[in-house]
Design a protein around this motif. Structure first.
Motif, PDB file in Angstrom:
ATOM      1  N   GLU A  16      21.962  19.299 -48.422  1.00  0.00           N
ATOM      2  CA  GLU A  16      23.283  19.023 -48.539  1.00  0.00           C
ATOM      3  C   GLU A  16      24.188  20.068 -47.440  1.00  0.00           C
ATOM      4  OE1 GLU A  16      24.359  16.904 -50.094  1.00  0.00           O
ATOM      5  OE2 GLU A  16      22.495  16.578 -51.657  1.00  0.00           O
ATOM      6  N   THR A  17      23.372  20.932 -47.154  1.00  0.00           N
ATOM      7  CA  THR A  17      24.236  21.830 -45.933  1.00  0.00           C
ATOM      8  C   THR A  17      24.352  21.118 -44.521  1.00  0.00           C
ATOM      9  OG1 THR A  17      23.262  24.070 -46.900  1.00  0.00           O
ATOM     10  CG2 THR A  17      24.036  24.064 -44.492  1.00  0.00           C
ATOM     11  N   PRO A  18      23.435  20.475 -44.215  1.00  0.00           N
ATOM     12  CA  PRO A  18      23.692  19.368 -42.970  1.00  0.00           C
ATOM     13  C   PRO A  18      24.828  18.473 -43.245  1.00  0.00           C
ATOM     14  CG  PRO A  18      21.227  19.791 -43.248  1.00  0.00           C
ATOM     15  CD  PRO A  18      21.894  20.326 -44.271  1.00  0.00           C
ATOM     16  N   TYR A  19      24.633  17.773 -44.593  1.00  0.00           N
ATOM     17  CA  TYR A  19      25.739  16.846 -44.729  1.00  0.00           C
ATOM     18  C   TYR A  19      27.313  17.338 -44.737  1.00  0.00           C
ATOM     19  CZ  TYR A  19      28.854  13.949 -47.582  1.00  0.00           C
ATOM     20  OH  TYR A  19      29.748  13.073 -48.054  1.00  0.00           O
ATOM     21  N   LEU A  20      27.285  18.603 -45.240  1.00  0.00           N
ATOM     22  CA  LEU A  20      28.621  19.229 -45.268  1.00  0.00           C
ATOM     23  C   LEU A  20      28.935  19.460 -43.883  1.00  0.00           C
ATOM     24  CD1 LEU A  20      28.498  21.230 -48.623  1.00  0.00           C
ATOM     25  CD2 LEU A  20      29.667  18.964 -48.267  1.00  0.00           C
ATOM     26  N   LEU A  21      27.998  20.093 -43.348  1.00  0.00           N
ATOM     27  CA  LEU A  21      28.082  20.612 -41.838  1.00  0.00           C
ATOM     28  C   LEU A  21      28.812  19.418 -41.052  1.00  0.00           C
ATOM     29  CD1 LEU A  21      28.279  22.714 -39.896  1.00  0.00           C
ATOM     30  CD2 LEU A  21      25.970  22.334 -39.357  1.00  0.00           C
ATOM     31  N   LEU A  22      27.973  18.361 -41.027  1.00  0.00           N
ATOM     32  CA  LEU A  22      28.440  16.886 -40.566  1.00  0.00           C
ATOM     33  C   LEU A  22      29.872  16.540 -40.669  1.00  0.00           C
ATOM     34  CD1 LEU A  22      27.629  14.461 -38.701  1.00  0.00           C
ATOM     35  CD2 LEU A  22      27.249  13.377 -40.634  1.00  0.00           C
ATOM     36  N   MET A  23      30.330  16.455 -42.104  1.00  0.00           N
ATOM     37  CA  MET A  23      31.628  16.411 -42.406  1.00  0.00           C
ATOM     38  C   MET A  23      32.544  17.445 -41.939  1.00  0.00           C
ATOM     39  SD  MET A  23      31.566  13.632 -44.325  1.00  0.00           S
ATOM     40  CE  MET A  23      30.327  13.089 -43.147  1.00  0.00           C
ATOM     41  N   LEU A  24      32.139  18.528 -41.767  1.00  0.00           N
ATOM     42  CA  LEU A  24      32.986  19.745 -41.267  1.00  0.00           C
ATOM     43  C   LEU A  24      33.235  19.492 -39.808  1.00  0.00           C
ATOM     44  CD1 LEU A  24      31.833  23.193 -42.640  1.00  0.00           C
ATOM     45  CD2 LEU A  24      34.463  22.237 -42.174  1.00  0.00           C
ATOM     46  N   LEU A  25      32.079  19.205 -39.079  1.00  0.00           N
ATOM     47  CA  LEU A  25      32.281  18.914 -37.627  1.00  0.00           C
ATOM     48  C   LEU A  25      33.333  17.967 -37.175  1.00  0.00           C
ATOM     49  CD1 LEU A  25      28.642  19.504 -36.131  1.00  0.00           C
ATOM     50  CD2 LEU A  25      30.652  21.260 -36.360  1.00  0.00           C
ATOM     51  N   ALA A  26      33.095  16.618 -38.261  1.00  0.00           N
ATOM     52  CA  ALA A  26      34.153  15.257 -37.989  1.00  0.00           C
ATOM     53  C   ALA A  26      35.510  15.944 -38.134  1.00  0.00           C
ATOM     54  CB  ALA A  26      33.670  14.291 -38.892  1.00  0.00           C
ATOM     55  N   ALA A  27      35.783  16.830 -39.130  1.00  0.00           N
ATOM     56  CA  ALA A  27      37.268  17.337 -39.240  1.00  0.00           C
ATOM     57  C   ALA A  27      37.706  18.269 -38.565  1.00  0.00           C
ATOM     58  CB  ALA A  27      37.128  17.746 -40.959  1.00  0.00           C
ATOM     59  N   LEU A  28      36.891  18.872 -37.723  1.00  0.00           N
ATOM     60  CA  LEU A  28      37.271  20.113 -37.028  1.00  0.00           C
ATOM     61  C   LEU A  28      38.134  19.349 -35.817  1.00  0.00           C
ATOM     62  CD1 LEU A  28      34.430  22.695 -36.695  1.00  0.00           C
ATOM     63  CD2 LEU A  28      36.491  22.830 -38.038  1.00  0.00           C
ATOM     64  N   GLY A  29      37.859  18.211 -35.418  1.00  0.00           N
ATOM     65  CA  GLY A  29      38.804  17.817 -34.416  1.00  0.00           C
ATOM     66  C   GLY A  29      40.168  17.372 -34.703  1.00  0.00           C
ATOM     67  N   ALA A  30      40.463  17.205 -35.886  1.00  0.00           N
ATOM     68  CA  ALA A  30      41.778  16.785 -36.461  1.00  0.00           C
ATOM     69  C   ALA A  30      42.455  18.005 -36.719  1.00  0.00           C
ATOM     70  CB  ALA A  30      41.448  16.165 -37.770  1.00  0.00           C
ATOM     71  N   VAL A  31      42.083  19.151 -36.522  1.00  0.00           N
ATOM     72  CA  VAL A  31      42.955  20.157 -36.749  1.00  0.00           C
ATOM     73  C   VAL A  31      42.896  21.075 -35.583  1.00  0.00           C
ATOM     74  CG1 VAL A  31      42.451  20.334 -39.248  1.00  0.00           C
ATOM     75  CG2 VAL A  31      40.999  21.789 -37.752  1.00  0.00           C
ATOM     76  N   GLN A  32      42.133  20.532 -34.460  1.00  0.00           N
ATOM     77  CA  GLN A  32      42.371  21.308 -33.092  1.00  0.00           C
ATOM     78  C   GLN A  32      41.634  22.666 -33.322  1.00  0.00           C
ATOM     79  OE1 GLN A  32      46.522  20.877 -31.854  1.00  0.00           O
ATOM     80  NE2 GLN A  32      45.945  18.949 -30.752  1.00  0.00           N
TER      81      GLN A  32
END
Length: 568
Positions: free
Chosen positions: A156-172
């Motif tokens: 689950e850590t890689p999955y949550l990290l993938l979701m995090l990386l996708a969201a980081l661009g939205a918050v600059q």
């Protein structure tokens, strides 16, 4: 034309989920469709009298909450330490193989790695441990389900990290961290103060999905959790599979209890989020630190912390899979030898020649479910430009419904619906069951790239006389080919990992590599288990490799598109 896709996509979810919940709720109160009965509380009384019910609930809570907390903490720690460094690129590249490996493959690999006679004990014996016989230690399964927590955390850590990386661009995130660093904060402190409060709401649904899955996981628990009694979801599956209608009704009551348990934990988690946000508000909004107030560790933590956290995770998954791969080609491997006595492909030849069915079913169901998911997701996303706005948060919550509900809470009811429809035990029913869980991941993987596609490409094509269909095929698909293939690879990996949907809707007639691997886990033939685990891991990895290679081949004369750059 595209307007039919959003309601069709929601119907694919809502019809089976709502019917499944109703089909589980009725037997929980004494009415089993097809058998009859009168409404009563007898199933609940039987459930309350079941031996070890309290321990089953406690195991579910410990494994589920423990795995979710560890996975979220590790994903946040890796993202915070790697932000703005070259380590972030390495983390992105490592995600695909880690996501591709199914949960049960990791669980079976860890079972051999951590067992008293496992690979770690063999590598250290007898020269370091003095053990001439396997030690009598309850490592796998252990009484508290710690091995199951470890396996879930690794996945689950890689999955949550993938979701995090996708969201980081939205918050600059890069710009925000740079400003905070200029004010004197260390890299991790800067990320926690200025990025985490804005990025966490964007990954709240994935966190809830991880929590719900960990609380109700069955295949991993069957391999690594204690079994007398097991976690609640495991016991519920056993009761639901019993031919005695009374035990099935008791299992339905247990499924409702499991659903209530997940809902209660999600509510407590949400209240905890609000409490943490309120308590940390003054700290987050405090002014920049003085030069002497910032701890040295806070200034220097970063890539080193990421390597210290991510390195052991990757190493454990790699060792687990390599160990099972060695078993699949071993002639003999006696304790305490660290390596097999010899290597052979006899097990592979014998096994694949005798039972190619699970491999064929795994591939065909995965391809069908993934193809349908990609078609529904693209159709729904293509309708967004026509109506001038993206789907709202409500649609996203509906899309996540199968992931937020425990599978045992509604799949029994879906099976009853399939029986009445004459679909139980058919290949199509298995595809439909897999689609329920593949589509959310495919949609989430495609949504952001599709919404970021420059609308001028469509307008240019339409101005040249191309219709909507031709514009989609000749313009949109080539520009989005890399995200489409990556989403399809994720969907295929999710399908390969499905255990309960295949078990309930397949009725034992369509075994897959996952159901066969779990069944073999109760036996002692590690060679056969090794073959299944290796195939389970190799199929999604092969598909991920194709998803990365195809754009380079098709667009070898267009470097930006081959690398996935430019507009997407």
């Amino acid at each position: 034309m595209t307007r039919v896709f959003p309601p069709l996509t929601l119907a694919v979810f809502l019809v089976p989920v709502l019917a499944g919940l109703a089909g589980t709720l009725l037997p929980a109160f004494g009415v089993l469709p097809g058998v009859g009965g009168t409404p009563s509380l007898e199933p609940w009384r039987d459930l309350g009298a079941a031996a070890g019910l309290g321990r089953s609930v406690a195991l579910s809570l410990g494994i589920g909450v423990g795995a979710a907390v560890l996975s979220l903490a590790l994903a946040l720690g890796i993202a915070a330490g790697a932000q703005g460094t070259r380590v972030m690129t390495a983390c992105r590249r490592a995600l695909a193989p880690l996501l591709a490996v199914p949960h049960v493959a990791v669980a079976l690999g860890l079972a051999f790695l951590l067992a008293p006679s496992g690979w770690l004990a063999r590598l250290a014996s007898p020269w370091a441990t003095g053990w001439t016989l396997p030690p009598d230690l309850p490592t796998v399964p252990d009484p508290f389900g710690l091995a199951a927590v470890l396996a879930l955390t690794l996945k689950e850590t890689p999955y949550l990290l993938l979701m995090l990386l996708a969201a980081l661009g939205a918050v600059q995130a890069d710009r925000s961290v740079a400003v905070a660093r200029a004010l004197g904060y260390g890299p991790v402190a800067a990320w926690v103060r200025v990025v985490l409060p804005r990025v966490y709401p964007l990954i709240r649904l994935p966190v809830y999905a991880v929590l719900a899955y960990s609380l109700s996981v069955v295949d991993v628990a069957l391999v690594l959790a204690p079994g007398t009694p097991g976690p609640l979801a495991v016991e519920v599956v056993r009761w639901l599979g019993d031919p005695d209608p009374a035990l099935r009704m008791q299992g339905a009551a247990g499924a409702v209890l499991q659903t209530g348990l997940v809902a209660g934990v999600l509510l407590v988690w949400r209240l905890g989020e609000a409490g943490v946000a309120r308590l940390s508000r003054s700290w987050v909004t405090a002014g920049p630190p003085t030069p002497t107030a910032t701890p040295t560790l806070g200034r220097r933590a970063g890539p080193g912390m990421v390597l210290a956290v991510a390195g052991p995770l990757v190493a454990l998954v790699a060792l687990a899979l390599v160990g099972m791969a060695l078993w699949s080609v071993a002639t003999a491997w006696f304790w305490p030898a660290p390596w097999p006595a010899g290597l052979t492909l006899d097990t592979w030849r014998r096994h694949l020649a005798a039972s190619p069915g699970p491999l064929w079913t795994t591939v065909t169901v995965g391809v069908a479910a993934t193809g349908l998911a990609v078609a529904l997701a693209l159709g729904s996303l293509e309708h967004e430009p026509a109506r001038g706005r993206p789907s709202g948060r409500g649609s996203l919550w509906l899309l996540y419904t199968p992931l937020l509900l425990p599978q045992v809470g509604f799949l029994f009811g879906v099976q009853i619906l399939a029986v009445f429809a004459g679909l139980d035990g058919t290949w199509g029913a298995v595809v439909w069951a897999h689609l329920l869980f593949v589509l959310p991941y495919v949609f989430l993987a495609l949504a952001d790239p599709h919404r970021r596609l420059d609308p001028r490409w469509r307008r240019t094509a339409r101005s040249l006389g191309a219709g909507p269909g031709r514009t989609f095929v000749r313009v949109v698909v080539p520009l989005l080919l890399r995200p489409i293939l990556f989403a399809a690879a994720i969907g295929f990996a999710v399908s390969v990992a499905q255990y309960l949907p295949t078990l309930f809707l397949g009725a034992g007639r369509h075994p897959t590599l996952t159901t066969e691997a779990v069944a073999l886990a109760a036996g002692g033939d590690r060679r056969l288990i090794g073959v299944r685990v290796f195939l389970q891991a190799a199929l999604p990895l092969l598909v991920f490799g194709l998803a990365l290679a195809l754009p380079r081949v098709l667009f070898r004369s267009r470097s930006a598109m081959a690398a996935g750059e430019g507009t997407v």
